[in-house]
Design a protein around this motif. Structure first.
Motif: not given
Length: 151
Positions: A34-44
């Motif tokens: 899930e961290q892959a998705v979290h990173t994209l979301v955190d990036f905007g």
């Protein structure tokens, strides 16, 4: 070192504040955490348009507030070409009506998992959705524990 790479597409003028990522085929394959998705979301990033997605990655997107949109290869290629030719132009995703509108006004329909769609539209993750049913769960528990044959 933490320095931005000037040639990286999301660091270029017209793309640096993008909320929609337009990719290619099999996006997210190998990114099952899930961290892959979290990173994209955190990036905007709020949505990814691609030809296809890794299955686990796609499921994780919907569970974590990121909309994966699948469109045919020729459509994705045309959208990418148009965005490359005119950085900063607007690509719109209408989740309610399940359609992508390109900068020229061309409309491309897509479909997304109905439960994932309803959660995204309501701004809920699976835990929030479950908590929204708490009254029903409590009613069920009261009914079951007061039933004559309950254990």
């Amino acid at each position: 070192t933490g320095d931005q790479l000037p040639d990286f597409v999301l660091n270029r003028a017209g793309f640096s504040n993008s909320t929609i990522l337009v990719a290619d085929r099999n996006f997210g394959c190998g990114s099952s955490r899930e961290q892959a998705v979290h990173t994209l979301v955190d990036f905007g990033i709020r949505s990814i348009v691609a030809v296809s997605f890794g299955d686990i990655f796609q499921a994780n997107c919907l569970k974590n507030g990121l909309l994966p949109v699948t469109l045919p290869a020729e459509v994705v290629r045309a959208i990418r070409h148009g965005l490359d030719a005119s950085p900063g132009t607007q690509l719109t995703i209408d989740l309610e009506n399940e359609q992508v509108v390109d900068p020229d006004g061309l409309v491309y329909p897509f479909s997304v998992d109905p439960f994932g769609r309803s959660c995204l539209l309501a701004g809920l993750d699976e835990i929030d959705y479950t908590l929204s049913l708490l009254d029903r769960v409590n009613d069920f528990e009261r009914t079951e524990t007061s039933a004559p044959n309950s254990h």
